[in-house]
Design a protein around this motif. Structure first.
Motif, PDB file in Angstrom:
ATOM      1  N   SER A   2       0.831  -1.200   0.000  1.00 53.51           N
ATOM      2  CA  SER A   2       0.000   0.000   0.000  1.00 53.51           C
ATOM      3  C   SER A   2       0.868   1.254   0.000  1.00 53.51           C
ATOM      4  CB  SER A   2      -0.900   0.007   1.239  1.00 53.51           C
ATOM      5  OG  SER A   2      -0.114   0.247   2.400  1.00 53.51           O
ATOM      6  N   LEU A   3       0.235   2.392  -0.227  1.00 61.06           N
ATOM      7  CA  LEU A   3       0.983   3.660  -0.168  1.00 61.06           C
ATOM      8  C   LEU A   3       1.599   3.860   1.210  1.00 61.06           C
ATOM      9  CD1 LEU A   3      -1.077   6.396  -2.085  1.00 61.06           C
ATOM     10  CD2 LEU A   3       1.010   5.256  -2.775  1.00 61.06           C
ATOM     11  N   ILE A  35       2.160   5.848  -8.148  1.00 63.51           N
ATOM     12  CA  ILE A  35       2.051   4.394  -8.126  1.00 63.51           C
ATOM     13  C   ILE A  35       0.776   4.036  -8.883  1.00 63.51           C
ATOM     14  CG2 ILE A  35       2.109   2.337  -6.681  1.00 63.51           C
ATOM     15  CD1 ILE A  35       4.504   4.376  -6.313  1.00 63.51           C
ATOM     16  N   GLU A  36       0.962   3.435 -10.050  1.00 63.56           N
ATOM     17  CA  GLU A  36      -0.152   3.162 -10.958  1.00 63.56           C
ATOM     18  C   GLU A  36      -1.275   2.387 -10.263  1.00 63.56           C
ATOM     19  OE1 GLU A  36       1.293   1.314 -14.570  1.00 63.56           O
ATOM     20  OE2 GLU A  36       2.968   2.711 -14.650  1.00 63.56           O
ATOM     21  N   GLY A  37      -2.474   2.942 -10.339  1.00 67.53           N
ATOM     22  CA  GLY A  37      -3.646   2.286  -9.778  1.00 67.53           C
ATOM     23  C   GLY A  37      -3.753   2.352  -8.268  1.00 67.53           C
ATOM     24  N   VAL A  38      -2.762   2.972  -7.600  1.00 64.90           N
ATOM     25  CA  VAL A  38      -2.766   3.020  -6.139  1.00 64.90           C
ATOM     26  C   VAL A  38      -2.887   4.452  -5.632  1.00 64.90           C
ATOM     27  CG1 VAL A  38      -1.472   2.445  -4.045  1.00 64.90           C
ATOM     28  CG2 VAL A  38      -1.421   0.891  -5.991  1.00 64.90           C
ATOM     29  N   GLY A  39      -2.064   5.350  -6.161  1.00 67.39           N
ATOM     30  CA  GLY A  39      -2.126   6.740  -5.723  1.00 67.39           C
ATOM     31  C   GLY A  39      -0.804   7.458  -5.888  1.00 67.39           C
ATOM     32  N   GLU A  40      -0.740   8.651  -5.285  1.00 71.14           N
ATOM     33  CA  GLU A  40       0.439   9.500  -5.396  1.00 71.14           C
ATOM     34  C   GLU A  40       0.865  10.019  -4.036  1.00 71.14           C
ATOM     35  OE1 GLU A  40       0.407  12.520  -8.538  1.00 71.14           O
ATOM     36  OE2 GLU A  40      -1.548  11.740  -9.131  1.00 71.14           O
ATOM     37  N   PHE A  41       2.148  10.248  -3.890  1.00 70.03           N
ATOM     38  CA  PHE A  41       2.698  10.938  -2.729  1.00 70.03           C
ATOM     39  C   PHE A  41       3.988  11.598  -3.160  1.00 70.03           C
ATOM     40  CE2 PHE A  41       4.447   6.650  -2.460  1.00 70.03           C
ATOM     41  CZ  PHE A  41       5.776   6.853  -2.123  1.00 70.03           C
ATOM     42  N   LYS A  49      16.028  16.937   6.687  1.00 71.61           N
ATOM     43  CA  LYS A  49      14.852  16.191   7.123  1.00 71.61           C
ATOM     44  C   LYS A  49      14.068  15.706   5.907  1.00 71.61           C
ATOM     45  CE  LYS A  49      14.111  18.549  11.534  1.00 71.61           C
ATOM     46  NZ  LYS A  49      15.415  18.332  11.971  1.00 71.61           N
ATOM     47  N   MET A  50      13.273  14.669   6.130  1.00 71.16           N
ATOM     48  CA  MET A  50      12.415  14.146   5.079  1.00 71.16           C
ATOM     49  C   MET A  50      10.962  14.231   5.542  1.00 71.16           C
ATOM     50  SD  MET A  50      12.287  10.442   3.168  1.00 71.16           S
ATOM     51  CE  MET A  50      11.460   9.536   4.463  1.00 71.16           C
ATOM     52  N   LYS A  51      10.109  14.690   4.632  1.00 67.72           N
ATOM     53  CA  LYS A  51       8.675  14.745   4.901  1.00 67.72           C
ATOM     54  C   LYS A  51       7.975  14.083   3.719  1.00 67.72           C
ATOM     55  CE  LYS A  51       4.861  17.972   5.406  1.00 67.72           C
ATOM     56  NZ  LYS A  51       4.457  19.353   5.163  1.00 67.72           N
ATOM     57  N   ILE A  52       7.045  13.187   4.011  1.00 67.37           N
ATOM     58  CA  ILE A  52       6.283  12.507   2.966  1.00 67.37           C
ATOM     59  C   ILE A  52       4.827  12.935   3.094  1.00 67.37           C
ATOM     60  CG2 ILE A  52       5.573  10.296   2.012  1.00 67.37           C
ATOM     61  CD1 ILE A  52       8.083   9.057   3.202  1.00 67.37           C
ATOM     62  N   SER A  53       4.252  13.380   1.976  1.00 68.29           N
ATOM     63  CA  SER A  53       2.866  13.853   1.964  1.00 68.29           C
ATOM     64  C   SER A  53       2.083  13.170   0.857  1.00 68.29           C
ATOM     65  CB  SER A  53       2.825  15.362   1.733  1.00 68.29           C
ATOM     66  OG  SER A  53       3.572  16.047   2.719  1.00 68.29           O
ATOM     67  N   ASN A  54       0.805  12.931   1.111  1.00 70.17           N
ATOM     68  CA  ASN A  54      -0.075  12.385   0.078  1.00 70.17           C
ATOM     69  C   ASN A  54      -0.374  13.448  -0.966  1.00 70.17           C
ATOM     70  OD1 ASN A  54      -0.402   9.775   1.140  1.00 70.17           O
ATOM     71  ND2 ASN A  54      -1.967  10.490   2.554  1.00 70.17           N
TER      72      ASN A  54
END
Length: 113
Positions: A2-3, A35-41, A49-54
């Motif tokens: 999953s994402l 991510i094909e068929g799953v979503g984006e982030f 620093k690292m930040k991950i966002s939908n």
């Protein structure tokens, strides 16, 4: 995968790899993942620093697109991202050369130095 699982894996990679890539502290980069068929982030690397966002970032340095199984193999270390790109399993748009920095971080986080 999953994402959320992908994002968690990238966070673990960052924790392990950032120590081995000291120049990361100077980076100010955003990488978009589709991510094909799953979503984006997107992954923001800034001030060490690292930040991950939908969702979708308005101005990423590069966009990486792949099927979920391909991205899972890249993140787990089963598939080299350069090989995935060369065999067209991973599509990169934008600043393709700058994704070498992201590969360096992922490889360091996976213990492939």
């Amino acid at each position: 995968m999953s994402l959320d699982e992908m994002k968690n894996a990238l966070e673990r990679i960052y924790e392990k790899g950032s120590e081995k890539v000291p120049e990361i502290k100077t980076w100010n980069k955003v990488y978009q993942f589709v991510i094909e068929g799953v979503g984006e982030f997107y992954v923001e690397l800034s001030n060490g620093k690292m930040k991950i966002s939908n969702g979708k970032h308005p101005n990423p340095i590069a966009t990486l697109s792949a099927k979920p199984e391909v991205m899972k193999k890249i993140i787990s270390g089963e598939l080299d991202s350069m090989k995935a790109f060369m065999t067209r399993q991973l599509k990169i748009t934008g600043n393709v050369l700058d994704t070498v920095n992201l590969k360096k971080l992922i490889d360091s986080g996976l213990g492939k130095e």
